[in-house]
Design an enzyme around this catalytic site. Structure first.
Site, short mmCIF file in Angstrom:
data_model
loop_
_atom_site.label_atom_id
_atom_site.label_comp_id
_atom_site.label_asym_id
_atom_site.label_seq_id
_atom_site.Cartn_x
_atom_site.Cartn_y
_atom_site.Cartn_z
CG ASN A 1 6.21 5.24 3.70
OD1 ASN A 1 7.19 5.98 3.73
ND2 ASN A 1 5.53 4.98 2.59
CE LYS B 1 3.20 7.60 2.29
NZ LYS B 1 1.92 7.71 1.61
CG HIS C 1 5.07 3.65 -1.47
ND1 HIS C 1 4.38 4.72 -2.00
CD2 HIS C 1 4.46 3.35 -0.30
CE1 HIS C 1 3.40 5.05 -1.16
NE2 HIS C 1 3.44 4.23 -0.12
CD GLU D 1 3.17 8.17 -1.71
OE1 GLU D 1 4.23 8.24 -1.06
OE2 GLU D 1 2.04 8.11 -1.16
CD GLU E 1 1.15 0.89 1.02
OE1 GLU E 1 0.98 1.28 2.17
OE2 GLU E 1 1.91 1.43 0.21
N GLY F 1 -3.49 7.85 1.61
CA GLY F 1 -3.54 9.28 1.92
C GLY F 1 -4.89 9.93 1.64
CB SER G 1 -6.76 5.58 4.71
OG SER G 1 -6.49 6.56 3.71
P1 PGA Z 1 -1.44 6.42 4.30
O1 PGA Z 1 -0.18 5.91 3.44
O2 PGA Z 1 -1.47 5.60 5.55
O3 PGA Z 1 -1.18 7.87 4.56
O4 PGA Z 1 -2.66 6.20 3.46
C1 PGA Z 1 0.16 4.55 3.39
C2 PGA Z 1 1.37 4.35 2.53
O5 PGA Z 1 1.51 5.03 1.51
O6 PGA Z 1 2.24 3.50 2.83
#
Ligand code: PGA
Length: 254
Positions: A9, A11, A95, A97, A167, A173, A213
């Site tokens: 992803n 982003k 997601h 976010e 998630e 993140g 992560s």
């Molecule tokens: P990350 O994000 O691997 O940077 O923690 C995962 C995601 O949001 O899909």
């Protein structure tokens, strides 16, 4: 046997040249990982260029979001048909976010999931609890509510065609990855919910990715868990080396 799906992803990162270079670097080495499905989800504006860079490889193309209507006066939105037209096979929906920054509700996610399936896209439906919810012992309830809401209109046959991603929001993140045991427990809970709502076959067939992560160093332990069927990778998916390292870990533990 569920095939692992390792998805990047990207982003709202990269520029056009960087996106194409990353796609090429992944595509070039994807052939050495035949037992893992690979997917990259670039920003919408680079889908076309990345799709061309992936042509002829075994890396699939996906989008990070879509709108549920087929066409019309929806300024700034993108339909499932448009994504298919650019070669997308997958779309990430719900997601965290989008839920927490852009205000998407389970109901909004649900209509998108239904529209994606109707159009022939595979939705990757994301669920996950906030840190405060985990600390309050609410993880199982939050996951159940999100599943019941986000998949409300689906049949058992539909459920077999989706991918789920667990998630935990506190792990996205932050570098703070869930332990393999924490993740496996929620994946197991998700299958139990699906078995109760639909049937054992659907619960057994749906692929459930872990995200939050994931790095090459922690992927092996996570992906070795019996109910974790791949990873949805943010930060580490922006480096071909790291993304492929995670895919290699998925292949190694099969
Ligand atoms: P990350 O994000 O691997 O940077 O923690 C995962 C995601 O949001 O899909």
């Amino acid at each position: 046997m569920r095939r692992p799906l390792v998805a990047g992803n990207w982003k709202m990162n990269l520029d056009r040249a960087g996106a194409v270079a990353l796609a090429r670097a992944i595509a070039e080495r994807a052939g050495s990982l035949p037992d893992v499905d690979l997917l990259v989800c670039p920003p919408h504006v680079y889908l076309d260029a990345v799709g061309q860079a992936l042509a002829g490889s075994r890396v699939a193309l996906g989008a990070q979001n879509m709108y549920h209507e087929a066409s019309g006066a929806f300024t700034g939105e993108t339909s499932a048909a448009m994504l298919l037209d650019l070669g997308c096979r997958y779309v990430i929906l719900g997601h965290s976010e989008r839920r927490h920054i852009l205000g998407e509700t389970d109901q909004m996610v649900e209509v998108k999931v239904v529209a994606a399936l109707a159009a022939g896209l595979t939705p990757i439906v994301c669920v996950g609890e906030l840190l405060s919810e985990r600390q309050a012992g609410q993880t199982a309830n939050v996951i159940r509510r999100q599943i019941e809401g986000s998949l409300a209109g689906l049949t058992a046959a539909d459920v077999e065609r989706i991918v789920l991603a667990y998630e935990p929001v506190w792990a996205i993140g932050t570098g703070q990855v869930a332990t393999p045991q924490q993740a496996e427990q929620v994946h197991l809970d998700l299958r139990t919910i699906l078995a109760q709502r639909y049937n054992a076959q659907a619960a057994g067939r749906v692929r459930i990715q872990y995200g939050g992560s994931v790095k090459p160093a922690n992927a092996g332990e996570l992906l070795a868990q019996p109910d974790i069927d791949g990873a949805l990778v943010g930060g580490a998916s922006l480096k071909a080396e790291d993304f492929l390292g995670i895919a290699a870990a998925a292949e190694a533990v099969r």
